[in-house]
Design an enzyme around this catalytic site. Structure first.
Site, PDB file in Angstrom:
ATOM      1  N   ASP A 251      50.123 101.512  92.992  1.00 11.59           N
ATOM      2  CA  ASP A 251      50.303 101.983  94.358  1.00 11.59           C
ATOM      3  C   ASP A 251      48.997 102.882  94.636  1.00 11.59           C
ATOM      4  O   ASP A 251      48.569 103.762  93.862  1.00 11.59           O
ATOM      5  CB  ASP A 251      51.620 102.613  94.866  1.00 11.59           C
ATOM      6  CG  ASP A 251      51.514 104.040  94.135  1.00 11.59           C
ATOM      7  OD1 ASP A 251      51.281 105.065  94.839  1.00 11.59           O
ATOM      8  OD2 ASP A 251      52.090 104.052  93.004  1.00 11.59           O
ATOM      9  N   SER A 252      48.627 102.784  95.883  1.00 16.52           N
ATOM     10  CA  SER A 252      47.409 103.634  96.266  1.00 16.52           C
ATOM     11  C   SER A 252      46.319 103.730  95.251  1.00 16.52           C
ATOM     12  O   SER A 252      45.622 102.526  94.863  1.00 16.52           O
ATOM     13  CB  SER A 252      47.961 104.894  96.594  1.00 16.52           C
ATOM     14  OG  SER A 252      46.939 105.658  97.615  1.00 16.52           O
ATOM     15  N   ALA A 253      45.912 104.892  94.637  1.00 14.53           N
ATOM     16  CA  ALA A 253      44.867 104.904  93.560  1.00 14.53           C
ATOM     17  C   ALA A 253      45.266 104.126  92.451  1.00 14.53           C
ATOM     18  O   ALA A 253      44.464 103.564  91.692  1.00 14.53           O
ATOM     19  CB  ALA A 253      44.743 106.354  93.068  1.00 14.53           C
TER      20      ALA A 253
ATOM     21  N   ILE B 271      49.850  97.754  95.498  1.00 11.30           N
ATOM     22  CA  ILE B 271      50.924  98.091  96.282  1.00 11.30           C
ATOM     23  C   ILE B 271      49.982  99.278  97.401  1.00 11.30           C
ATOM     24  O   ILE B 271      49.734 100.370  96.508  1.00 11.30           O
ATOM     25  CB  ILE B 271      52.093  98.725  96.184  1.00 11.30           C
ATOM     26  CG1 ILE B 271      52.603  97.855  94.961  1.00 11.30           C
ATOM     27  CG2 ILE B 271      53.080  99.366  96.886  1.00 11.30           C
ATOM     28  CD1 ILE B 271      53.653  98.557  93.960  1.00 11.30           C
TER      29      ILE B 271
END
Length: 319
Positions: free
Chosen positions: A163-165, A192
């Protein structure tokens, strides 16, 4: 949190404000306002998943998750999900309570042997340290470098998720030449709410968000070429490596309606589909309505979080 000695009064002056992730003071002191508490591995009462930590290097580890399905006696091998946490490259850990809950749920839902990767954080360890640690962990997982992976994991069904990074890391790994050369078992990638950005706003991106995104990226990656159009941050930038080179059979991109990153996620999914051609899409886009960035970590019991988990689990299970 880390600290450094500075002149009187310097400690009170914030020179980089990336709240709520990170505040940097002139003295060198770092403050992480939403630093996530750690929890130990063990048996999860809610899912029956068992976890343990494995040291990979002096500065990184992996938390492995084994679902009850592994003890069924069927001898059937399970998919392997290698997960990379988010946090803007500055916060988070495989041992964080929110990620521990997430991985227990994910391992049980698939079911799969899950590997949650811990990596060095910036600014103490600027990018590419996170990429380097993640690549080493993935190589270890692909080589079935642990008894759980060797006994229960299916080397032909390995998935990356993050997710994200962590979604950014997944893309980076799936594009890495070493992984492409040995990608026989890399079945799919799940991004994600991936952290991608670019110099020019797209879709409904507010220009007010550009300063934060650009500033944080250039802070964690001081060697960035082209700022936020560095291919590691903007995989659709002019001159970025072709997305047809992704080393996986299929891709799932998950976005959230209330997330400022949603347009980048959609653009990425569209770009991968174009790169693969209409006859070989292998790309899915799933949007969670009425929620924001990484909402499922904050409210894992919410209905929208369950919908997202079910979609990811179905993606992993599908042949």
């Amino acid at each position: 949190m880390s600290s450094a000695t500075g002149a009187a009064g310097d400690d009170d002056e914030v020179i980089h404000d990336f709240a709520p992730l990170l505040l940097v003071y002139r003295s060198g002191r770092l403050e992480r306002p939403i630093a996530m508490p750690h929890v130990p591995p063990g048996r999860d009462a809610a899912t029956g998943v068992v976890s343990r930590d494995v040291t990979l290097s002096p500065h990184s580890f992996a938390r492995l998750y084994l679902p009850p399905a592994a003890a069924s006696g069927s001898g059937k091998r399970l998919p392997v999900v290698v997960y990379f946490h988010g946090g803007g490259f500055v916060i988070g850990s495989a041992g964080s309570a929110a990620y521990h809950r997430c991985l227990n749920d994910l391992a049980a839902a698939c079911p799969a042997v899950a590997v949650s990767v811990d990596y060095r954080l910036a600014p103490e360890h600027p990018v590419p340290a996170a990429y380097e640690d993640s690549l080493a962990a993935l190589r270890w997982a692909l080589a079935a470098g642990d008894p759980w992976l060797a006994a229960h994991g299916d080397p032909a069904r390995v998935f990356l998720a993050g997710d994200s990074a962590g979604g950014n890391i997944c893309h980076h790994l799936a594009m890495h030449p070493d992984i492409r050369r040995g990608a026989g078992g890399l079945r799919g990638v799940v991004l994600i709410h991936p952290w991608f950005w670019g110099k020019e706003p797209i879709g409904g991106e507010p220009r007010s968000a550009t300063k934060m995104q650009k500033g944080l990226w250039e802070f964690v990656c001081p060697g960035a070429v082209g700022g936020e159009d560095d291919p590691r941050m903007n995989p659709t930038a002019p001159g970025a490596p072709g997305l047809e080179n992704l080393a996986c059979g299929k891709v799932l991109v998950c976005v959230a309606e209330g997330d400022v990153l949603r347009w980048r996620g959609k653009l990425y999914a569209e770009a991968v589909a174009r790169a693969r051609g209409c006859s070989e899409l292998g790309v899915e886009l799933f949007e969670s309505k009425g929620v924001g960035h990484v909402f499922y970590l904050l409210e894992p019991a919410a209905e929208k979080a369950k919908e997202l988990l079910d979609r990811i689990a179905a993606f992993v299970r599908a042949e």
